[in-house]
Design a protein around this motif. Structure first.
Motif, PDB file in Angstrom:
ATOM      1  N   ASP A 144     -49.349 -57.076 -95.735  1.00 10.26           N
ATOM      2  CA  ASP A 144     -50.311 -56.454 -96.646  1.00 10.26           C
ATOM      3  C   ASP A 144     -50.046 -56.816 -98.108  1.00 10.26           C
ATOM      4  OD1 ASP A 144     -51.601 -55.267 -94.524  1.00 10.26           O
ATOM      5  OD2 ASP A 144     -50.549 -53.342 -94.730  1.00 10.26           O
ATOM      6  N   GLY A 145     -48.784 -57.088 -98.436  1.00 14.14           N
ATOM      7  CA  GLY A 145     -48.440 -57.363 -99.825  1.00 14.14           C
ATOM      8  C   GLY A 145     -48.768 -58.761-100.303  1.00 14.14           C
ATOM      9  N   VAL A 146     -49.174 -59.654 -99.393  1.00 13.94           N
ATOM     10  CA  VAL A 146     -49.492 -61.039 -99.790  1.00 13.94           C
ATOM     11  C   VAL A 146     -50.931 -61.098-100.299  1.00 13.94           C
ATOM     12  CG1 VAL A 146     -49.717 -63.436 -99.028  1.00 13.94           C
ATOM     13  CG2 VAL A 146     -47.876 -61.996 -98.113  1.00 13.94           C
ATOM     14  N   PRO A 147     -51.148 -61.449-101.573  1.00 12.67           N
ATOM     15  CA  PRO A 147     -52.516 -61.516-102.099  1.00 12.67           C
ATOM     16  C   PRO A 147     -53.314 -62.655-101.445  1.00 12.67           C
ATOM     17  CG  PRO A 147     -50.891 -61.433-103.881  1.00 12.67           C
ATOM     18  CD  PRO A 147     -50.137 -61.712-102.617  1.00 12.67           C
ATOM     19  N   VAL A 148     -54.597 -62.407-101.253  1.00  7.16           N
ATOM     20  CA  VAL A 148     -55.538 -63.431-100.780  1.00  7.16           C
ATOM     21  C   VAL A 148     -56.686 -63.482-101.780  1.00  7.16           C
ATOM     22  CG1 VAL A 148     -57.105 -64.158 -98.948  1.00  7.16           C
ATOM     23  CG2 VAL A 148     -54.943 -63.030 -98.356  1.00  7.16           C
ATOM     24  N   LEU A 149     -56.886 -64.651-102.396  1.00  9.21           N
ATOM     25  CA  LEU A 149     -57.931 -64.811-103.409  1.00  9.21           C
ATOM     26  C   LEU A 149     -58.883 -65.923-103.009  1.00  9.21           C
ATOM     27  CD1 LEU A 149     -55.757 -64.660-106.676  1.00  9.21           C
ATOM     28  CD2 LEU A 149     -56.989 -62.787-105.572  1.00  9.21           C
ATOM     29  N   LEU A 150     -60.167 -65.705-103.214  1.00  2.55           N
ATOM     30  CA  LEU A 150     -61.160 -66.753-103.011  1.00  2.55           C
ATOM     31  C   LEU A 150     -61.238 -67.573-104.289  1.00  2.55           C
ATOM     32  CD1 LEU A 150     -64.002 -64.711-101.258  1.00  2.55           C
ATOM     33  CD2 LEU A 150     -61.964 -65.766-100.252  1.00  2.55           C
ATOM     34  N   CYS A 151     -61.343 -68.897-104.159  1.00  2.00           N
ATOM     35  CA  CYS A 151     -61.325 -69.740-105.352  1.00  2.00           C
ATOM     36  C   CYS A 151     -62.103 -71.024-105.115  1.00  2.00           C
ATOM     37  CB  CYS A 151     -59.888 -70.073-105.763  1.00  2.00           C
ATOM     38  SG  CYS A 151     -59.008 -71.141-104.588  1.00  2.00           S
TER      39      CYS A 151
END
Length: 202
Positions: free
Chosen positions: A162-169
Motif C-alpha cells: 500500500d505504501g508504494v505510490p502509483v502515478l499516471l504519467c
C-alpha cells in the motif's frame, strides 16, 4: 546560478545531489523520460537491434522499436536551487541486467516505468528494488493506444504494498515527468524518516 550568488548578499547555495534510477521493461519509455526532463544533453548508450538479438529480445507490443539501451541513459535536472537529481536509466533487456547492481549503488530511489499493455515486463524491476529495500514508485506511462486503468487497479495487478505510490504519467511531457520525480524523492525521504524512527525505538 552561474553568478555564484543565489540572492543579493547571500552566499551561493551548494546543492544536494541525489541519484534516481529509472527502470522498467524493454520499450517502456525510460530513454524518453530521461530526455524529457534533462537540462543537459542526455548521455545515451543505444544500439540498433540486431538479428543476433532477435531470439532473446522480446519486441512484442513494441514492434516499431529499432534501438535498445545497452548500458544506461544519464541526465540531470535541477528541481530547486538546492536540489539536483541525477537520472540513470537502466537497460530493460534481461541480458543487460548485470548493470543494475552497479547503477543502483548510492541511489536514493527509483522510478519503475510501466506499460499497461505489458505490465508483466516491470515485475523484475519491482522485485529488484523490493529485495534491496530501495524506495520506488511505479509510473504508468500512458501510451495513446493503451487502455487506461486507475492507479489502484495497477497496484493490485502488480501486487504492490500500500505504501508504494502509483502515478499516471506521460514520459514525453516534462511537467508530467517532474511530478513523478518529485513523488519518488518525497517517498524515499518519507521512508528514510520512518526507518530512522523505527531504529530509534529499537
Amino acid at each position: 546560478m552561474i553568478s555564484g550568488r543565489s540572492e543579493r548578499g547571500k552566499p551561493p547555495v551548494e546543492p544536494v545531489t541525489l541519484k534516481i534510477l529509472v527502470a522498467g521493461g524493454f520499450g517502456v519509455g525510460k530513454t524518453t523520460l530521461v530526455g524529457a526532463v534533462s537540462e543537459i544533453r542526455p548521455l545515451r548508450t543505444e544500439e540498433l537491434l540486431s538479428e543476433a538479438g532477435r531470439p532473446v529480445d522480446d519486441t512484442s507490443g513494441v514492434e516499431a522499436k529499432h534501438t535498445t539501451t545497452v548500458a544506461m541513459d544519464f541526465g540531470r535536472i535541477t528541481l530547486r536551487e538546492d536540489l539536483v537529481l541525477y537520472l540513470f536509466g537502466t537497460p530493460g533487456q534481461e541480458r543487460f541486467w548485470f548493470m543494475w547492481d552497479e547503477l543502483s549503488e548510492g541511489a536514493l530511489g527509483a522510478v519503475v516505468l510501466a506499460d499497461t499493455r505489458r505490465l508483466e515486463d516491470c515485475f523484475a524491476a519491482v522485485d529488484y528494488f523490493e529485495r534491496r529495500a530501495i524506495p520506488f514508485l511505479v509510473g504508468v506511462n500512458c501510451f495513446e493506444e493503451a487502455s487506461r486503468y486507475p492507479a489502484d487497479t495497477v497496484r493490485q495487478a502488480l501486487d504492490l504494498d500500500d505504501g508504494v505510490p502509483v502515478l499516471l504519467c506521460d514520459a514525453r511531457e516534462r511537467e508530467s515527468v517532474k511530478e513523478v520525480l518529485i513523488g519518488v524523492v518525497r517517498h524515499a525521504m518519507d521512508q528514510r524518516a520512518a526507518d530512522r524512527r523505527r531504529a530509534t525505538l529499537g
